[in-house]
Design an enzyme around this catalytic site. Structure first.
Site, short mmCIF file in Angstrom:
data_model
loop_
_atom_site.label_atom_id
_atom_site.label_comp_id
_atom_site.label_asym_id
_atom_site.label_seq_id
_atom_site.Cartn_x
_atom_site.Cartn_y
_atom_site.Cartn_z
N GLU A 32 0.85 -1.19 0.00
CA GLU A 32 0.00 0.00 0.00
C GLU A 32 0.88 1.24 0.00
O GLU A 32 1.90 1.29 0.70
CB GLU A 32 -0.91 0.03 1.24
CG GLU A 32 -1.93 -1.08 1.25
CD GLU A 32 -3.13 -0.80 2.15
OE1 GLU A 32 -3.24 0.32 2.70
OE2 GLU A 32 -3.96 -1.71 2.29
N HIS A 91 -4.45 6.55 -0.18
CA HIS A 91 -3.71 5.29 -0.02
C HIS A 91 -4.23 4.31 -1.05
O HIS A 91 -5.27 4.53 -1.67
CB HIS A 91 -3.81 4.75 1.41
CG HIS A 91 -5.13 4.17 1.82
ND1 HIS A 91 -6.22 4.95 2.15
CD2 HIS A 91 -5.54 2.89 1.95
CE1 HIS A 91 -7.23 4.17 2.48
NE2 HIS A 91 -6.86 2.90 2.36
N HIS A 93 -5.18 0.23 -2.34
CA HIS A 93 -5.64 -1.10 -1.94
C HIS A 93 -5.16 -2.08 -3.01
O HIS A 93 -5.83 -2.27 -4.02
CB HIS A 93 -7.18 -1.14 -1.86
CG HIS A 93 -7.75 -0.51 -0.64
ND1 HIS A 93 -9.12 -0.44 -0.40
CD2 HIS A 93 -7.15 0.07 0.44
CE1 HIS A 93 -9.33 0.16 0.77
NE2 HIS A 93 -8.16 0.49 1.29
#
Lengths: 147, 93
Positions: A32, A91, A93
Site C-alpha cells: 500500500e 492510499h 488497496h
C-alpha cells in the site's frame, strides 16, 4: 456546502496531482502507498499538490498503512506557510476494491477526504474519494473532479 | 502563560472553525483542561476517560512527540507551541 467545507460534493484536483497518486500506487504495488492531500477550501475543496508519504507499517505493508505523525506535522507546517491546509489523504488497496474497509473506517477521521486507489495486479487502477462528517457516520463517496 | 495550540480539521467543529487557539497552563494536561473550558467536548476527543491520550491522537510540543517527553505532564515554557495531530492509518482489509 457544510461546515468548513464538510459535506462537500466534489474534490477538485489537478491532472498532475491525480496522476502522481496513480503512479505512486503502481510503484508501491504489491504494498500500500499513502500520501497527503494539500490544498484549499476557500472556493470548494481543491487539492493543490500531493505529498508522497512513507508507509511506516512495514510488517503489514500489503494491507495496512500508517503515516508517521512527524511527517503529518512537517507537511502541515509547510502547508500553513503557504496559507494552505491538509485536506485529506490517499492510499492504495492492492488487489482490493477502491472502497473503505472496516480498518479504514476504524481509523478514519471526520472532515478529511480519503482517496483510495485500487491496483489490480500492479497495473489496472480505479480511484474513488470518500469522506464522513460525524464521528459515527459512514463513509460517503465524493466525486473527484479533475481541473 | 498562553500557549498556541494547532487544531486539526476533525476537531475544528469544536473550536468554531479556528485552526489555532490559545490556552493557559503550566503543563500539557493543564492546557487540555483549559481548552475544555473554552471548547466543551474537546477533551474527550483528545483523552480517554482515565485522562491518558487517546490512541488516535498525537500531540507535538514544538516538533517533538510528547510521548517521548513526559506526556501530559510535560512542562511548558513561553513561546512553546502545541499541535494536535490525528493518527492517520487504514488498510485494504
Amino acid at each position: 456546502m457544510g461546515f468548513l467545507g464538510l459535506g462537500k460534493k466534489t474534490l477538485d484536483i489537478s491532472q498532475s496531482a491525480y496522476d502522481q497518486i496513480l503512479e505512486h500506487a503502481r510503484d508501491a504495488y504489491p504494498h500500500e502507498c499513502c500520501g497527503i492531500l494539500v490544498g484549499s477550501t476557500m472556493q470548494g475543496t481543491k487539492v493543490m499538490y500531493v505529498h508522497r508519504a512513507e508507509n511506516t507499517n512495514k510488517e503489514r505493508a500489503s494491507d495496512r498503512y500508517i503515516i508517521d505523525p512527524k511527517e503529518f506535522f512537517m507537511i502541515d507546517r509547510e502547508a500553513r506557510m503557504q496559507s494552505l491546509d491538509i485536506l485529506g489523504f490517499y492510499h492504495s488497496h492492492p488487489d482490493h476494491p477502491d472502497k473503505p474497509s472496516s480498518t479504514d473506517r476504524e481509523w478514519g477521521q471526520p472532515g478529511y477526504s480519503y482517496i483510495i486507489v485500487s491496483v489490480n495486479k500492479g497495473k489496472d487502477t480505479s480511484i474513488k474519494c470518500w469522506s464522513f462528517e460525524g464521528e459515527n457516520d459512514p463513509f460517503k463517496e465524493i466525486k473527484i473532479k479533475i481541473i | 502563560m498562553a500557549i498556541k495550540v494547532r487544531i486539526p480539521t476533525p476537531l475544528r467543529k469544536l473550536t468554531n472553525g479556528s485552526d489555532e487557539v490559545f490556552a493557559e497552563g503550566r503543563n500539557i494536561g493543564e492546557i487540555i483542561n483549559d481548552l475544555e473550558k473554552s471548547f466543551p467536548g474537546l477533551k474527550e476527543r483528545i483523552c480517554e476517560g482515565d485522562g491518558k491520550l487517546r490512541r488516535f491522537v498525537n500531540i507535538y510540543l514544538n516538533d517533538e512527540d510528547i510521548r517521548f517527553k513526559k506526556n501530559l505532564e510535560t512542562e511548558l515554557k513561553e513561546n512553546d507551541e502545541l499541535s494536535i495531530i490525528p493518527a492517520i492509518a487504514g488498510g485494504s482489509i
